[in-house]
Write an enzyme that holds these catalytic residues in place. Structure first.
Site, PDB file in Angstrom:
ATOM      1  N   TYR A 156       0.838  -1.209   0.000  1.00  0.00           N
ATOM      2  CA  TYR A 156       0.000   0.000   0.000  1.00  0.00           C
ATOM      3  C   TYR A 156       0.874   1.261   0.000  1.00  0.00           C
ATOM      4  CZ  TYR A 156      -3.794   3.120   1.606  1.00  0.00           C
ATOM      5  OH  TYR A 156      -4.715   4.140   1.735  1.00  0.00           O
ATOM      6  N   LYS A 160       1.091   4.240  -2.861  1.00  0.00           N
ATOM      7  CA  LYS A 160       0.764   5.639  -2.557  1.00  0.00           C
ATOM      8  C   LYS A 160       1.971   6.553  -2.770  1.00  0.00           C
ATOM      9  CE  LYS A 160      -3.536   4.883  -1.558  1.00  0.00           C
ATOM     10  NZ  LYS A 160      -4.579   5.309  -2.521  1.00  0.00           N
TER      11      LYS A 160
HETATM   12  P1  NAP Z   1     -13.381   2.234   0.874  1.00  0.00           P
HETATM   13  O1  NAP Z   1     -14.372   2.753   1.860  1.00  0.00           O
HETATM   14  O2  NAP Z   1     -12.884   0.841   1.002  1.00  0.00           O
HETATM   15  O3  NAP Z   1     -13.982   2.469  -0.611  1.00  0.00           O
HETATM   16  C1  NAP Z   1     -13.209   2.101  -1.718  1.00  0.00           C
HETATM   17  C2  NAP Z   1     -13.900   2.521  -2.990  1.00  0.00           C
HETATM   18  O4  NAP Z   1     -13.063   2.152  -4.089  1.00  0.00           O
HETATM   19  C3  NAP Z   1     -15.235   1.815  -3.206  1.00  0.00           C
HETATM   20  O5  NAP Z   1     -16.119   2.698  -3.867  1.00  0.00           O
HETATM   21  C4  NAP Z   1     -14.862   0.642  -4.130  1.00  0.00           C
HETATM   22  O6  NAP Z   1     -15.929   0.180  -4.964  1.00  0.00           O
HETATM   23  C5  NAP Z   1     -13.805   1.324  -4.982  1.00  0.00           C
HETATM   24  N1  NAP Z   1     -12.930   0.370  -5.647  1.00  0.00           N
HETATM   25  C6  NAP Z   1     -12.142  -0.579  -5.097  1.00  0.00           C
HETATM   26  N2  NAP Z   1     -11.487  -1.252  -6.053  1.00  0.00           N
HETATM   27  C7  NAP Z   1     -11.876  -0.721  -7.231  1.00  0.00           C
HETATM   28  C8  NAP Z   1     -11.555  -0.982  -8.593  1.00  0.00           C
HETATM   29  N3  NAP Z   1     -10.701  -1.931  -8.950  1.00  0.00           N
HETATM   30  N4  NAP Z   1     -12.153  -0.223  -9.548  1.00  0.00           N
HETATM   31  C9  NAP Z   1     -13.029   0.744  -9.221  1.00  0.00           C
HETATM   32  N5  NAP Z   1     -13.366   1.048  -7.961  1.00  0.00           N
HETATM   33  C10 NAP Z   1     -12.801   0.304  -6.983  1.00  0.00           C
HETATM   34  O7  NAP Z   1     -12.050   3.149   0.861  1.00  0.00           O
HETATM   35  P2  NAP Z   1     -11.821   4.639   1.402  1.00  0.00           P
HETATM   36  O8  NAP Z   1     -11.337   4.546   2.792  1.00  0.00           O
HETATM   37  O9  NAP Z   1     -12.970   5.508   1.063  1.00  0.00           O
HETATM   38  O10 NAP Z   1     -10.557   5.039   0.518  1.00  0.00           O
HETATM   39  C11 NAP Z   1     -10.676   5.790  -0.685  1.00  0.00           C
HETATM   40  C12 NAP Z   1      -9.271   6.205  -1.133  1.00  0.00           C
HETATM   41  O11 NAP Z   1      -8.654   6.983  -0.103  1.00  0.00           O
HETATM   42  C13 NAP Z   1      -8.343   5.015  -1.384  1.00  0.00           C
HETATM   43  O12 NAP Z   1      -7.499   5.303  -2.470  1.00  0.00           O
HETATM   44  C14 NAP Z   1      -7.547   4.930  -0.099  1.00  0.00           C
HETATM   45  O13 NAP Z   1      -6.310   4.318  -0.285  1.00  0.00           O
HETATM   46  C15 NAP Z   1      -7.409   6.409   0.246  1.00  0.00           C
HETATM   47  N6  NAP Z   1      -7.122   6.645   1.654  1.00  0.00           N
HETATM   48  C16 NAP Z   1      -7.975   6.235   2.626  1.00  0.00           C
HETATM   49  C17 NAP Z   1      -7.661   6.491   3.951  1.00  0.00           C
HETATM   50  C18 NAP Z   1      -8.540   6.087   5.086  1.00  0.00           C
HETATM   51  O14 NAP Z   1      -8.130   6.256   6.249  1.00  0.00           O
HETATM   52  N7  NAP Z   1      -9.739   5.595   4.847  1.00  0.00           N
HETATM   53  C19 NAP Z   1      -6.455   7.152   4.275  1.00  0.00           C
HETATM   54  C20 NAP Z   1      -5.615   7.542   3.250  1.00  0.00           C
HETATM   55  C21 NAP Z   1      -5.956   7.296   1.941  1.00  0.00           C
HETATM   56  P3  NAP Z   1     -16.951  -1.005  -4.447  1.00  0.00           P
HETATM   57  O15 NAP Z   1     -17.838  -0.340  -3.422  1.00  0.00           O
HETATM   58  O16 NAP Z   1     -17.705  -1.419  -5.655  1.00  0.00           O
HETATM   59  O17 NAP Z   1     -16.084  -2.062  -3.855  1.00  0.00           O
END
Ligand code: NAP
Length: 248
Positions: A156, A160
């Site tokens: 991961y 990133k």
């Molecule tokens: P999440 O709640 O797990 O949601 C992930 C989203 O990405 C869902 O809409 C999922 O679709 C979609 N997705 C996954 N694989 C995909 C693919 N191959 N093609 C198209 N869509 C796909 O994640 P989140 O926490 O909101 O994170 C969103 C972004 O922010 C990510 O890039 C993550 O790395 C980044 N981020 C998150 C955090 C955190 O603390 N949460 C911190 C830093 C960065 P489905 O619903 O259909 O599965």
């Protein structure tokens, strides 16, 4: 005047978490919104219904961001449906956490293709229409983990960190054509992704956050709105951290 009124915004992974918050923020701020999901069709339909109640056009597309061919087809469909793309937000991402000694080739490949290759896939296909328009804003969702690393997240963190270099390079390549490219680096945000972490890991994260709380998806969406809007017309090649001072 709403901040992104009449702009067309494409968001990958808009069915849940941060992506869903961005869909609502953009729709509420006057944009017409296209977003993708991977498998959550029902959730995506509910997001469309709620976001469209702002009186803007909202459409969900089932598309795997890790697939070059599907990303090309997606950009074509969005252009057919919306006529243009002003803002691309590369948000889709996954985790497959484990220590390096246990990490399989598949766990490495899944994370790198979904989190990093996806950014290439979408950017590659959106650039030509943005070049023709002589303008656009690309926002890539990285993470503070890409900067300082995290035990159990080598795949991961690498995906990133790759986004940082990609973002700066694209900003330099296409800046002269009015296209901006920036990264967001959220810290620890309350979503399904962080829900998976055990309580001990969560407590350790929390202890290190000077603002003494986890972030909300809406707070990342606010930063996204700034980078998507004309409030940031001289901001490009940058990373904006949304992390409660975790990474300073
Ligand atoms: P999440 O709640 O797990 O949601 C992930 C989203 O990405 C869902 O809409 C999922 O679709 C979609 N997705 C996954 N694989 C995909 C693919 N191959 N093609 C198209 N869509 C796909 O994640 P989140 O926490 O909101 O994170 C969103 C972004 O922010 C990510 O890039 C993550 O790395 C980044 N981020 C998150 C955090 C955190 O603390 N949460 C911190 C830093 C960065 P489905 O619903 O259909 O599965």
């Amino acid at each position: 005047m709403k901040l992104v009124e009449n702009k067309v915004v494409l968001i990958t992974g808009g069915s849940r978490g941060i992506g869903e918050a961005i869909v609502h923020k953009m729709a509420n701020s006057g944009a017409n919104v296209a977003f993708t999901y991977h498998s959550s069709a029902e959730k995506a339909n509910a997001v469309v219904e709620k976001a469209a109640s702002n009186g803007v056009t909202v459409k969900a597309y089932q598309s795997d961001a890790s697939s070059f061919a599907q990303s090309e087809a997606l950009i074509k469909s969005v252009l057919e449906d919306f006529g243009r793309i002003d803002v691309l937000i590369n948000n889709a991402g996954i985790t497959r956490d484990t220590l390096m000694l246990r990490m399989s080739e598949d766990q490495w490949d899944q994370v790198i293709t979904t989190n990093l290759k996806s950014v290439f896939n979408l950017t590659k296909h959106v650039l030509r229409p943005m070049l023709k328009q002589r303008g656009g804003s690309i926002i890539n969702m990285s993470s503070v983990v890409g900067d300082f690393g995290n035990a159990g997240q080598a795949n991961y963190a690498a995906s990133k960190a790759g986004i940082f270099g990609f973002t700066k390079s694209i900003a330099k390549e296409v800046g002269s054509r009015g296209i901006r490219c920036n990264a967001l680096a959220p810290g620890f945000i309350e979503t399904d992704m962080t829900e998976e972490l055990d309580e001990k890991t969560k407590a350790a994260f929390l202890a290190g956050i000077p603002l003494k709380r986890l972030g909300k998806a809406e707070e990342v969406a606010d930063a996204c709105l700034f980078l998507a809007s004309d409030l940031s017309t001289y901001v490009s090649g940058q990373t904006l951290s949304v992390c409660g001072a975790l990474n300073c």
